[in-house]
Design an enzyme around this catalytic site. Structure first.
Site, mmCIF file in Angstrom:
data_model
loop_
_atom_site.group_PDB
_atom_site.id
_atom_site.type_symbol
_atom_site.label_atom_id
_atom_site.label_comp_id
_atom_site.label_asym_id
_atom_site.label_seq_id
_atom_site.Cartn_x
_atom_site.Cartn_y
_atom_site.Cartn_z
ATOM 1 N N ASP A 45 28.922 28.873 25.340
ATOM 2 C CA ASP A 45 30.149 29.661 25.437
ATOM 3 C C ASP A 45 30.266 30.381 26.776
ATOM 4 O O ASP A 45 29.271 30.639 27.457
ATOM 5 C CB ASP A 45 30.176 30.722 24.335
ATOM 6 C CG ASP A 45 30.369 30.142 22.945
ATOM 7 O OD1 ASP A 45 30.328 28.912 22.784
ATOM 8 O OD2 ASP A 45 30.553 30.959 22.012
ATOM 9 N N ASP A 46 31.498 30.740 27.097
ATOM 10 C CA ASP A 46 31.861 31.717 28.135
ATOM 11 C C ASP A 46 31.961 31.152 29.548
ATOM 12 O O ASP A 46 32.249 31.901 30.479
ATOM 13 C CB ASP A 46 30.890 32.914 28.173
ATOM 14 C CG ASP A 46 30.912 33.726 26.895
ATOM 15 O OD1 ASP A 46 31.822 33.519 26.078
ATOM 16 O OD2 ASP A 46 30.001 34.552 26.712
ATOM 17 N N HIS A 95 37.868 29.075 24.034
ATOM 18 C CA HIS A 95 37.136 30.286 23.617
ATOM 19 C C HIS A 95 37.947 31.530 23.979
ATOM 20 O O HIS A 95 37.380 32.575 24.295
ATOM 21 C CB HIS A 95 35.762 30.295 24.294
ATOM 22 C CG HIS A 95 34.806 31.338 23.796
ATOM 23 N ND1 HIS A 95 34.604 31.613 22.465
ATOM 24 C CD2 HIS A 95 33.962 32.179 24.472
ATOM 25 C CE1 HIS A 95 33.684 32.562 22.345
ATOM 26 N NE2 HIS A 95 33.288 32.937 23.539
ATOM 27 N N HIS A 99 38.575 36.748 26.274
ATOM 28 C CA HIS A 99 37.461 37.136 25.402
ATOM 29 C C HIS A 99 37.650 38.497 24.731
ATOM 30 O O HIS A 99 36.708 39.295 24.630
ATOM 31 C CB HIS A 99 36.147 37.128 26.198
ATOM 32 C CG HIS A 99 34.932 36.778 25.385
ATOM 33 N ND1 HIS A 99 34.173 37.721 24.733
ATOM 34 C CD2 HIS A 99 34.345 35.601 25.098
ATOM 35 C CE1 HIS A 99 33.167 37.141 24.110
ATOM 36 N NE2 HIS A 99 33.255 35.846 24.305
ATOM 37 N N HIS A 188 24.860 30.142 25.345
ATOM 38 C CA HIS A 188 25.823 30.611 26.349
ATOM 39 C C HIS A 188 25.581 29.978 27.717
ATOM 40 O O HIS A 188 24.433 29.784 28.127
ATOM 41 C CB HIS A 188 25.783 32.141 26.445
ATOM 42 C CG HIS A 188 26.366 32.794 25.225
ATOM 43 N ND1 HIS A 188 25.637 32.996 24.079
ATOM 44 C CD2 HIS A 188 27.626 33.220 24.944
ATOM 45 C CE1 HIS A 188 26.411 33.547 23.146
ATOM 46 N NE2 HIS A 188 27.624 33.692 23.656
HETATM 47 ZN ZN LIG Z 1 31.897 34.351 24.086
#
Ligand SMILES: [Zn+2]
Length: 235
Positions: A45-46, A95, A99, A188
């Site tokens: 993620d991210d 995603h 955020h 991540h």
């Molecule tokens: Zn995230």
């Protein structure tokens, strides 16, 4: 193609040379195909970020494919890194754009977060995402309604690597070791410990006959990839 005629290796070579047959050359594929008793979904993620190139290199070097849940703001800022994800054989999911805690946002804001990310990923060459992971795994009926509007399947996780919480490389490897067929693990893009864990994650999965698969938009579970790694993928 139906009733594919059997071709000798020489005939295949000749057709390939003539340009009438496209072969996907993937050195990792034959060994994996023989030993895949199940599939797991690795997710990061991210991203994309400055960490992404090293992550992609580690994954491809170890014969792994993963789903990258990108933030739209970074897809817009670093479109080449989204393209690199796809070229390395990864799948790209949504995603959110910035955020936020979506369950605390209005439906209009949730819609904007999701729709802008769909556009940013697509504009970068990542295709239009079919998978959505809400930030922090926080969801509710309003989030789900917006996901449905954009044809997105919500993907949480079965195993949390805890890389976001300072988990050691050993702990991340151990978390991946708890995955069973069809399950998904949270990691991540920015985690140095997850990056360092990749070779051992690959070894552990292979020892258990598990392969890294895609996440099915139909079931939300890890399944066999439906397409080979694009030819020309960086390795
Ligand atoms: Zn995230």
């Amino acid at each position: 193609m139906k009733a594919t005629p059997r071709l000798s290796p020489l005939a295949v070579a000749a057709l390939a040379t003539a340009g009438t047959l496209t072969l996907t050359v993937d050195a990792a594929a034959p060994a994996q195909a023989a030993t895949c008793n199940g599939y797991v979904g690795l997710t990061f993620d991210d991203g994309p970020s400055s960490s992404t190139p090293a992550l992609l290199n580690a994954l491809t070097q170890n014969g792994l494919r993963a789903t990258m849940f990108n933030q739209g703001q970074y897809a817009a800022a670093y479109p080449a890194r989204v393209k690199a994800q796809v070229d390395a054989g990864m799948w790209v999911g949504n995603h959110s754009y910035t955020h936020p805690h979506l369950t605390q946002q209005s439906q209009a804001t949730i819609d904007s977060e999701i729709s802008r990310t769909q556009q940013a990923v697509a504009a970068a060459g990542g295709g239009t995402p079919k998978l959505f992971r809400p930030p922090y795994g926080e969801t509710n009926s309003t989030v789900k309604a917006v996901e449905a509007k954009y044809g997105l399947t919500e993907i949480l996780w079965n195993v949390d690597s805890q890389d976001w919480n300072g988990a050691s490389t050993d702990a991340i490897v151990a978390a991946a070791g708890r995955l069973t067929s069809g399950q998904v693990i949270l990691m991540h893009d920015w985690s140095a410990n997850s990056l360092a864990a990749i070779p051992r994650i690959a070894q552990g999965l292979a020892a258990r006959g598990l392969c890294a698969g895609m996440i099915s938009p139909q079931t939300g579970r890890a399944v066999a990839p439906t397409a080979a790694v694009p030819t020309g993928a960086a390795r």
